[in-house]
Design a protein around this motif. Structure first.
Motif, PDB file in Angstrom:
ATOM      1  N   LEU A   1       0.825  -1.203   0.000  1.00 17.91           N
ATOM      2  CA  LEU A   1       0.000   0.000   0.000  1.00 17.91           C
ATOM      3  C   LEU A   1       0.866   1.263   0.000  1.00 17.91           C
ATOM      4  O   LEU A   1       0.599   2.219  -0.739  1.00 17.91           O
ATOM      5  CB  LEU A   1      -0.933  -0.003   1.210  1.00 17.91           C
ATOM      6  N   ILE A   2       1.917   1.284   0.812  1.00 21.67           N
ATOM      7  CA  ILE A   2       2.776   2.465   0.875  1.00 21.67           C
ATOM      8  C   ILE A   2       3.577   2.616  -0.422  1.00 21.67           C
ATOM      9  O   ILE A   2       3.751   3.731  -0.941  1.00 21.67           O
ATOM     10  CB  ILE A   2       3.712   2.380   2.087  1.00 21.67           C
ATOM     11  N   ALA A   3       4.064   1.514  -0.959  1.00 19.65           N
ATOM     12  CA  ALA A   3       4.812   1.594  -2.210  1.00 19.65           C
ATOM     13  C   ALA A   3       3.946   2.124  -3.345  1.00 19.65           C
ATOM     14  O   ALA A   3       4.392   2.932  -4.168  1.00 19.65           O
ATOM     15  CB  ALA A   3       5.368   0.212  -2.574  1.00 19.65           C
ATOM     16  N   ARG A   4       2.683   1.708  -3.381  1.00 21.19           N
ATOM     17  CA  ARG A   4       1.786   2.191  -4.430  1.00 21.19           C
ATOM     18  C   ARG A   4       1.422   3.654  -4.199  1.00 21.19           C
ATOM     19  O   ARG A   4       1.327   4.435  -5.159  1.00 21.19           O
ATOM     20  CB  ARG A   4       0.522   1.334  -4.449  1.00 21.19           C
TER      21      ARG A   4
ATOM     22  N   LEU B   1      13.517  -8.771   9.039  1.00 20.34           N
ATOM     23  CA  LEU B   1      12.720  -8.426   7.873  1.00 20.34           C
ATOM     24  C   LEU B   1      11.505  -9.348   7.783  1.00 20.34           C
ATOM     25  O   LEU B   1      11.632 -10.574   7.789  1.00 20.34           O
ATOM     26  CB  LEU B   1      13.568  -8.537   6.602  1.00 20.34           C
ATOM     27  N   ILE B   2      10.305  -8.714   7.654  1.00 21.59           N
ATOM     28  CA  ILE B   2       9.060  -9.473   7.614  1.00 21.59           C
ATOM     29  C   ILE B   2       8.463  -9.499   6.219  1.00 21.59           C
ATOM     30  O   ILE B   2       8.012 -10.536   5.740  1.00 21.59           O
ATOM     31  CB  ILE B   2       8.032  -8.881   8.613  1.00 21.59           C
ATOM     32  N   ALA B   3       8.436  -8.336   5.565  1.00 20.94           N
ATOM     33  CA  ALA B   3       7.785  -8.264   4.259  1.00 20.94           C
ATOM     34  C   ALA B   3       8.516  -7.277   3.375  1.00 20.94           C
ATOM     35  O   ALA B   3       9.096  -6.288   3.849  1.00 20.94           O
ATOM     36  CB  ALA B   3       6.321  -7.846   4.424  1.00 20.94           C
ATOM     37  N   LEU B   4       8.456  -7.545   2.069  1.00 24.35           N
ATOM     38  CA  LEU B   4       9.053  -6.680   1.051  1.00 24.35           C
ATOM     39  C   LEU B   4       8.017  -6.527  -0.060  1.00 24.35           C
ATOM     40  O   LEU B   4       7.421  -7.525  -0.503  1.00 24.35           O
ATOM     41  CB  LEU B   4      10.342  -7.292   0.503  1.00 24.35           C
ATOM     42  N   SER B   5       7.761  -5.292  -0.477  1.00 21.48           N
ATOM     43  CA  SER B   5       6.710  -5.044  -1.458  1.00 21.48           C
ATOM     44  C   SER B   5       6.972  -5.823  -2.749  1.00 21.48           C
ATOM     45  O   SER B   5       8.118  -5.971  -3.197  1.00 21.48           O
ATOM     46  CB  SER B   5       6.614  -3.544  -1.752  1.00 21.48           C
ATOM     47  N   GLN B   6       5.878  -6.334  -3.305  1.00 21.93           N
ATOM     48  CA  GLN B   6       5.899  -7.080  -4.566  1.00 21.93           C
ATOM     49  C   GLN B   6       6.788  -8.313  -4.488  1.00 21.93           C
ATOM     50  O   GLN B   6       7.309  -8.772  -5.503  1.00 21.93           O
ATOM     51  CB  GLN B   6       6.371  -6.178  -5.725  1.00 21.93           C
TER      52      GLN B   6
END
Length: 627
Positions: free
Chosen positions: A203-206, A225-230
């Protein structure tokens, strides 16, 4: 006129129509374009004050002051000419400004042959937003009114810019608020902490058009590290993952957002890890915002974007998102763990509070709980079996009708206490009296026959007469006894348990019919119905205490004499009768009184006393459910 300052009313200031002013040839198109397209108040003020001052020949110097409506402080935004030195206002000009602000009307100092100083308050919607300060050439009153009219018309441009800025700011704030609400709703609907973190990064990356956005969790003094966009799967052993975690640790340790390359006006921060991460992507812009819950860092968001730097509004937006979702993400991450891990963490947190310097109430509660548990586990106490009880007479005597007859009178009823020999009731004895008189007459007749036989010296007749006289005496004695039995008397001092003949006078009774039941006053027994679950604990010889509902202020000692093995139901409870004796001379005790008896069953563990009914019930239910 006050201290050389003149205040003009609205009529005086704006009563006359000023002459039309034609645009000067010096006004260029780019100045008007700057005025119309200005985004910052400084840019607008610089263009506006220049147009204002050049549009009127008498203006020598001017300044625009703006601030928070009504509150201030009103600070210098722009001045004309721009080459003027210093940012402070002369004392005399400050005085005029203060007077105009307080009176909310234009204030003028000087005039005539002296230069005029004018302070024009900017009142929009009855709120004071600032003022315009003018120093003009010497003017007559008509020229001053014309100049004030010029200021009035020009002030509309300031009002329009402020309204446009407020509308834009409200629109931006509403858009940010909608985005924050959407993010929180989306994260709340996510199934787990990892899904929520992945959704947040996307959401933030978009929203900010980032090349990538990473979300990490801060636990055990380091980021993970938990999540990475896309990206669906993350290799935490990769160089990128380690660089992201190092950057997030750097921002969390400093408790502040870290931006690389840093702006010129920013405070000095350690950015080694961010610079290293930026070099991996050819000098990309890196922004890391810590995630906070309950004033403690729980994670961080790292944004990467090439080509365009992050604006202050974007930094504020990401910071607002971090503040809004920090607690939500932390809760979801905690719930993702196994039950043993959760239990261990909660136990560790409680232990830390117990060993720490604060949390006095928790420590007191824990100490009391431990003391109660030790008392339940090792303490003993007297256990007493409770049962419903009823007082009964030890002897229960029946007063029955001695012969067939009729009730003539009654002198007692159920509940009366009577002494020994008291006449309870009487039966009609008319027939018995007549029969006695008949027997007496026959005896006299036999006596005459005896006298005749003695006179004749007839031995046989004499013996017959004497036998008949003895028979008559026996029948007379029987009649006397029957007449005496017509009075139903109490054989001992007693209480009448049952029997009421007040409505039965003249009623026929047959021999053997029970008329009264009486019980002695000094000897009682107690019949207690012990629940079947407790009957195994009751044996003859045990002592106990009796509390009667009619006499709740004192108890009476008793001893169990026997326990019946025949079950009976009492008030929906299946139980067995335990019969005991109570030795009481209290005249208040009466047969038929009910109460509660507690039978001593020995010393038992306190925990067993409290919980054995529940344990027994569970045993029965579990055993019944086992196939």
């Amino acid at each position: 006129m006050l201290a050389g300052v003149t205040f003009l009313s609205e009529t005086q200031a704006f009563g006359e129509t000023s002459r039309d002013l034609s645009p000067d040839t010096w006004i260029e198109t780019d100045v008007w374009r700057s005025l119309a397209q200005a985004e910052r108040i400084e840019d607008f003020g610089r263009a506006w004050i220049g147009l204002l001052s050049r549009a009127h020949d008498s203006i020598l110097r001017s300044a625009l002051l703006l601030g928070a409506p009504e509150r201030g402080p009103f600070e210098l935004v722009a001045r004309f000419p721009e080459a003027a030195d210093g940012d402070s206002l002369p004392a005399d000009v400050a005085t005029v400004l203060d007077l105009a602000s307080r009176r909310r009307r234009p204030a003028i100092e000087g005039g005539g042959e002296l230069p005029a100083r004018i302070a024009y308050p900017l009142l929009f919607g009855e709120l004071l937003h600032g003022a315009i300060l003018i120093e003009a050439r010497p003017l007559d009153p008509a020229g001053i009114r014309q100049l004030i009219r010029h200021l009035q018309w020009s002030a509309a441009g300031v009002e329009a810019f402020l309204s446009r800025s407020a509308t834009k700011q409200n629109s931006t704030s509403a858009d940010v608020a909608r985005f924050l609400i959407g993010v929180v709703d989306a994260l709340a609907a996510a199934q787990g902490g990892v899904d929520a973190a992945r959704l947040l990064s996307n959401l933030i990356a978009r929203r900010l058009e980032c090349d990538s956005t990473a979300v990490g969790r801060y636990h055990g003094k380091r980021s993970r590290l938990i999540a990475l966009s896309q990206t669906a799967a993350i290799d935490r052993r990769s160089t990128l993952a380690r660089a992201l975690e190092a950057a997030q640790d750097e921002a969390i340790d400093q408790g502040s957002a870290v931006l690389v390359p840093p702006p010129a006006t920013s405070s000095p921060l350690l950015t080694r890890a961010h610079q290293s991460l930026s070099k991996q992507f050819d000098g990309a812009h890196i922004l890391t915002i810590p995630l906070v819950a309950d004033n403690e860092a729980v994670g961080a968001i790292t944004l990467r974007r090439g080509g365009r730097a992050f604006t202050q509004d974007e930094i504020v937006l990401v910071d607002a998102v971090g503040a809004a979702v920090g607690s939500l993400l932390d809760e979801k991450w905690r719930l993702d763990r196994s039950l043993p891990a959760l239990a261990a963490e909660r136990a560790g947190a409680v232990l830390g509070k117990l060993m720490g310097p604060r949390h006095l109430m928790l420590k007191l509660t824990t100490a009391v709980s431990i003391a109660a548990a030790l008392y339940l586990a090792f303490g003993t106490s007297d256990y007493r079996v409770r049962a419903k009880a009823q007082v009964q007479g030890e002897i229960r005597r029946l007063v029955a009708a001695p012969f067939d007859g009729y009730i003539r009178a009654q002198f007692a009823r159920a509940g009366d206490v009577v002494p020994e020999g008291f006449v309870l009731a009487e039966l009609q004895d008319n027939d018995l009296v007549l029969e006695r008189l008949r027997q007496i007459s026959k005896k006299r007749q036999y006596q005459l026959e005896l006298d005749k036989a003695l006179a004749k010296r007839d031995l046989a007749e004499t013996n017959i007469a004497r036998a008949q006289i003895e028979q008559a005496d026996a029948e007379i004695d029987l009649s006397d006894q029957m007449i005496a039995r017509a009075q139903l008397k109490a054989p001992f001092a007693a209480v009448v348990v049952s029997g009421d003949l007040s409505q039965s006078v003249g009623k026929p009774v047959s021999r053997g019919d029970v008329v009264f039941e009486i019980a002695p006053l000094d000897r009682y027994r107690v019949t207690a119905v012990v629940p079947e679950a407790e009957i195994r604990l009751v044996t003859p010889g045990q002592s106990g205490e009796l509390l009667l509902s009619a006499l709740p202020d004192r108890t009476f000692p008793m001893v169990i004499g026997s326990v019946t093995r025949v079950a009976q139901a009492s008030e929906g409870v299946n139980g067995f009768e335990a019969i005991g004796s109570v030795d009481s001379k209290d005249p208040s005790v009466r047969p038929g009184m009910e109460g509660v008896v507690k039978i001593e069953a020995g010393r038992r563990n306190v925990a067993w006393i409290w919980f054995h009914p529940l344990v027994d019930w569970l045993r029965i239910k579990i055993w019944a459910l086992i196939p």
